[in-house]
Motif scaffolding. Structure first.
Motif, PDB file in Angstrom:
ATOM      1  N   LEU A 270       0.829  -1.208   0.000  1.00 48.30           N
ATOM      2  CA  LEU A 270       0.000   0.000   0.000  1.00 48.30           C
ATOM      3  C   LEU A 270       0.862   1.257   0.000  1.00 48.30           C
ATOM      4  O   LEU A 270       0.553   2.233  -0.700  1.00 48.30           O
ATOM      5  N   TYR A 271       1.921   1.255   0.783  1.00 44.86           N
ATOM      6  CA  TYR A 271       2.806   2.426   0.813  1.00 44.86           C
ATOM      7  C   TYR A 271       3.489   2.619  -0.534  1.00 44.86           C
ATOM      8  O   TYR A 271       3.558   3.736  -1.060  1.00 44.86           O
ATOM      9  N   ARG A 272       3.951   1.533  -1.104  1.00 46.11           N
ATOM     10  CA  ARG A 272       4.721   1.623  -2.345  1.00 46.11           C
ATOM     11  C   ARG A 272       3.857   1.991  -3.542  1.00 46.11           C
ATOM     12  O   ARG A 272       4.272   2.780  -4.399  1.00 46.11           O
ATOM     13  N   GLU A 273       2.645   1.419  -3.616  1.00 48.00           N
ATOM     14  CA  GLU A 273       1.818   1.592  -4.806  1.00 48.00           C
ATOM     15  C   GLU A 273       0.655   2.558  -4.629  1.00 48.00           C
ATOM     16  O   GLU A 273      -0.084   2.798  -5.577  1.00 48.00           O
ATOM     17  N   TRP A 274       0.475   3.078  -3.419  1.00 44.62           N
ATOM     18  CA  TRP A 274      -0.675   3.956  -3.164  1.00 44.62           C
ATOM     19  C   TRP A 274      -0.261   5.247  -2.471  1.00 44.62           C
ATOM     20  O   TRP A 274      -0.589   6.342  -2.934  1.00 44.62           O
ATOM     21  N   ALA A 275       0.472   5.148  -1.365  1.00 42.47           N
ATOM     22  CA  ALA A 275       0.759   6.322  -0.545  1.00 42.47           C
ATOM     23  C   ALA A 275       1.977   7.090  -1.020  1.00 42.47           C
ATOM     24  O   ALA A 275       2.128   8.274  -0.689  1.00 42.47           O
ATOM     25  N   HIS A 276       2.858   6.476  -1.779  1.00 46.27           N
ATOM     26  CA  HIS A 276       4.090   7.150  -2.194  1.00 46.27           C
ATOM     27  C   HIS A 276       3.773   8.281  -3.175  1.00 46.27           C
ATOM     28  O   HIS A 276       2.907   8.136  -4.048  1.00 46.27           O
TER      29      HIS A 276
END
Length: 912
Positions: A270-276
């Motif tokens: 989620l962090y890599r593909e959404w929140a970054h």
């Protein structure tokens, strides 16, 4: 274990003796030790042992999500401070807290949960109690909570959209985050377990569902009784400090995948593909967000993403209207006349305040008139009409999208079947009433009279605070009126206009900017105070379910925010400069302060300034409050933890040092966006760039909220949500009001209608002298004449008059001095009023008619979604009910055969 339980009982007996001595002093019984409350099975005698959690040391596996045995998954974590190491409270208070916690944990175990306690690695005072829900408990409560689970994979054929090739460019790579398989689902029933799609018992209930079930149990287990009233729920234990935290675990670090091969590392993905920030132009993986955080978080980001995508169209049209204004400003005849030294340079304007204000030259407003030409153009009229239609399209298409999500995320029948009563409501159910439907007695927290009193008190409190905001707005108006006098005296206007600064820093500009800044500060301060008051009022109101609670709080907060944020804009748009009289007979505010006047170009530019300051300042303030503060707190916490130790820290301790999400969760995120939605729609006629600013803000807001959730906050308890709640009717109300406000802004705030009336009626005979329709002479025609000898002594300027002129000009449509109706409104004024009213009526009816047609044409639920719902109901009926009927028929057939055989044998002749 038996020795430990015996020690616990001895401690309880000693504590009971000490408490009986203390009861005479404080008159309070916290717990009656002759019984331990177990919600399912009643009470347990004092002699029965209390169950205690298992104890285990940390196994130095920082990414482990399991008990020490490596088999049982951690579904929830409770954190408390060891009472024996607390030095901040009295000894008797520490023992009371310990007793409540021990009873609570014992009752959790009696309800089937399994607990394991581990001492903190970094702080020996902290104890982490890990909670695991076995299969039987999950099945039991899944049925109680009506949780919908898979029956079979979705077998309906889906048509590929023609735009799939385009949207695939913005979607997350399916090789990284695989699409979720779609299933037909039904409310879980243990007796039909074999009909559900169970490939693996360990994955049948996903982590989000497991955490939700455990939180449901934690919220309803008792820990004490007081005056025959049961006390229960983890929320009260958190509020009283018995537990310091309660949360489900993140499944990994957001910086790197989990070292455990069995862990999917969804937080990292989620962090890599959404929140970054690199994903700012990508579509959100909504199914994956819903799977990890639950439907309530998922529906918020789905709505925010949909709103942001719709803003792209509005922003493009708004920029087009703005560019049209920029390209046509040089052809703005009335602005050219203001700046012309032979026209505007020869017009001397009357003072705009008493005594200290002086006469001024119309050319001093040249720069502001050029800016006004950008915003007060025909493009703005087109854009206002477009936005009235756009907001309807947005709401109608969102209903369709929301219906799709309701089906896909199994929340269609959520409110009717699944939502449970709030524990706070249950705890107060002491009154018995007769249910009109069931004709059975039920318990409620208050009588009809008590409910009426509560509602009256809550409404009065909300009304009082709204009056307080109105009082603050009046204070800002008084500030504007009084400070305008000061700026008029210090920023003296020169008739020749030689100083360049006077082109920009006029008394009106200085007053407007400072008042807007002060208004913004007052808004922020009142927000902080009222948030706490609104929560207290809603708690006192005692809504039955969490949805009722949030809807009630939403209504209160939005009423307050509406008045708080929009009142100053409504004042500038519809009141400032509208009731000023004329120089010989000005109108006074509060009998003392002379009402403000608008610039000769109107108040539209000032309204634009007010909107830009509030919207921009609000966005900056919210980002500081929501993102920077949690980041700084976590940074300090990590620094302190690193300074104390370099030991390996388990996942639950990492998560404990993150920030709690707060009781209201996404409430403030919705509130921020809906207030922005109001600015984008209600006053867009004065600021066509508002959708563009909102688009940039929302693109950033999505990623900031995602970054905040995945990196700075503990994992939220996954919750169900059918829709966006009370925000939907609020936005519909804003959409209806926006048509009226934009029509009135164009009619009464801008100068568009007076210019049209002049162009079509008063520039040509019989009223005008031009041979064809033109805008030439507009400024001279719209400025009335006043004889300076008619000034009252109270309002006569103290600065001496120079030159041979005996008159000055002011903005109004009145007869000149010497006329038999001098200083009364002339025929032009009544033509303009009639045109304004006609414009409002026509614009409103046209837009409302188009809105009605659009609402009728676009169905709320698509045909595709309807087919899926019907297919699911059919399968549910077939698998869960018809199969039972077949079994019953089969069994009945066997019984019938046996009965027939028995009858035949009775009448058969005896064999010899």
């Amino acid at each position: 274990m038996q020795a430990a339980n015996a020690d616990v009982l001895l401690d309880l007996e000693e504590e009971e003796e000490e408490e009986e001595e203390e009861e005479e002093e404080d008159g309070e019984t916290v717990l009656e030790l002759n019984q331990v409350i177990i919600p399912t099975y009643g009470t347990v005698p004092e002699q029965q042992n209390l169950h205690t959690p298992e104890w285990a040391d940390f196994d130095n596996k920082p990414d482990s999500l399991f008990f020490s045995d490596g088999q049982r998954r951690i579904d929830f974590v409770l954190v408390y401070e060891d009472e024996t190491k607390k030095m901040t409270h009295k000894r008797i208070d520490r023992k009371k807290q310990k007793r409540k916690r021990q009873v609570y944990e014992s009752n959790l175990i009696n309800n089937g949960l399994q607990l394991e306690a581990t001492r903190s690695v970094l702080d020996e005072k902290l104890i982490f109690v890990k909670v695991h829900a076995p299969w039987e408990v999950l099945c039991t409560y899944a049925e109680v909570m009506h949780i919908k689970l898979p029956l079979q994979p979705d077998d309906l054929k889906t048509r590929e959209s023609a735009f799939n090739w385009f949207t695939s460019l913005f979607r997350v790579d399916e090789n990284i985050i695989k699409p979720e398989q779609e299933f037909f689902t039904a409310p879980f029933e243990k007796e039909h377990l074999s009909n559900f799609y169970i490939q693996d018992k360990d994955t049948f209930f996903n982590p989000a569902t497991r955490s939700r079930i455990v939180h449901f149990i934690l919220s309803r287990v008792e820990y004490a009784t007081k005056n025959n009233v049961k006390k229960f729920g983890i929320n009260k234990l958190l509020d009283s400090g018995i537990y310091k935290a309660a949360f489900p675990l993140h499944d990994s670090s957001f910086r790197h995948p989990s070292t455990d091969p069995a862990c999917p590392s969804e937080r990292y993905l989620l962090y890599r593909e959404w929140a970054h920030p690199k994903n700012i132009f990508k579509l959100q993986p909504l199914d994956f967000i819903r799977k990890y955080y639950g439907e309530k978080i998922g529906i918020y980001f789905a709505w925010l993403g949909f709103y942001t995508n719709m803003l792209i169209v509005a922003a493009v049209v708004g920029v087009g209207c703005f560019l049209y204004g920029c390209l046509t400003k040089d052809n703005c005849t009335w602005s050219q006349e203001v700046c012309d030294p032979n026209i505007g340079g020869n017009i001397i304007m009357c003072p705009q305040c008493d005594k200290v204000c002086t006469y001024w030259n119309l050319t001093s407003t040249c720069e502001s008139s050029k800016k006004l030409c950008i915003f007060d153009s025909f493009g703005t009229l087109v854009f206002a009409v477009f936005m009235g239609i756009w907001v309807t399209l947005f709401l109608e298409f969102w209903k369709r999208r929301q219906a799709e999500l309701e089906y896909e995320w199994d929340t269609v029948e959520y409110l009717e079947q699944e939502e449970q009563v709030r524990p706070e409501y249950e705890a107060q159910c002491t009154h018995v009433v007769m249910n009109e439907i069931t004709q059975q007695e039920e318990h409620v927290p208050y009588t009809a009279c008590g409910k009426c009193i509560r509602m009256t008190f809550c409404a009065s409190a909300v009304f009082f605070w709204i009056l307080l905001i109105i009082a603050s707005v009046i204070g800002i108006i008084v500030y504007r009126l009084s400070v305008f006098l000061v700026f008029s005296a210090t920023l003296s206007r020169h008739i020749n206009g030689t100083q360049a600064i006077h082109k920009y820093l006029t008394p009106q500009t200085a007053t407007s900017v400072t008042a807007s800044l002060i208004s913004f500060v007052v808004i922020m301060v009142l927000n902080i105070i009222y948030e706490k008051v609104a929560i207290l009022i809603t708690d006192f109101e005692l809504p039955r379910t969490q949805t009722d609670y949030e809807n009630s709080l939403t209504t209160k907060m939005f009423l307050f925010q509406f008045v708080n944020y929009y009142s100053s804009c409504f004042y500038i748009a519809f009141f400032k400069g509208k009731f000023v009289g004329h120089p010989g007979n000005p109108v006074y505010w509060l009998g003392k302060y002379r009402n403000e006047e608008c610039d000769p170009g109107g108040c539209l530019l000032e309204l634009t300034t007010q909107l830009a300051i509030i919207v921009g300042g609000k966005a900056i303030w919210n980002n500081i409050q929501e993102v920077l503060l949690p980041w700084v707190k976590n940074l300090i916490g990590r620094y302190c933890a690193d300074a104390r130790s370099e030991k390996i820290v388990p996942r639950w301790e990492h998560d404990y040092h993150l920030q709690p999400i707060g009781k209201l969760g996404l409430f403030y995120e919705y509130l921020e966006m809906v207030i922005q939605f109001g600015f984008v729609t209600l006053f867009v006629a004065s600021f066509p760039l508002a959708p563009l600013l909102a688009l940039f803000n929302n693109m950033l807001e999505i990623r900031l909220d995602a970054w905040k959730l995945t990196t700075q906050f503990r994992r939220m308890v996954p919750q169900k949500a059918q829709d966006i709640g009370a925000w939907q009717p609020i936005m519909q109300g804003i959409a209806i009001l926006a048509v009226v406000t934009n029509a009135m802004i164009i009619a009464f705030t801008s100068d568009m209608i007076p210019r049209l009336v002049y162009y079509w009626s008063f520039s040509v005979p019989p009223y005008g002298s031009h041979s064809s329709h033109t805008m030439k002479g507009y400024i001279n025609n719209t400025l009335s004449v006043f004889n300076i000898s008619d000034f009252r002594n109270a309002s006569k300027p103290s600065s001496p008059w120079f030159g041979n002129q005996t008159t000055c000009r002011y903005r109004d449509f009145r007869y000149p001095p010497g006329h038999q109706h001098q200083y009364e409104h002339n025929i032009y004024y009544w033509h303009v009023i009639a045109a304004k009213l006609a414009f409002i009526i026509v614009m409103e009816h046209v837009i409302y008619f188009v809105k009605f047609i659009i609402s009728y044409i676009i169905p709320d639920v698509s045909q595709k979604t309807k087919s899926k719902v019907k297919r699911e109901k059919y399968l549910t009926q077939k698998l869960l009910h018809e199969n039972d009927l077949k079994v019953v028929k089969k069994n009945m057939g066997k019984i019938a055969d046996k009965i027939i055989k028995g009858v035949d044998s009775t009448f058969r002749p005896k064999s010899e």
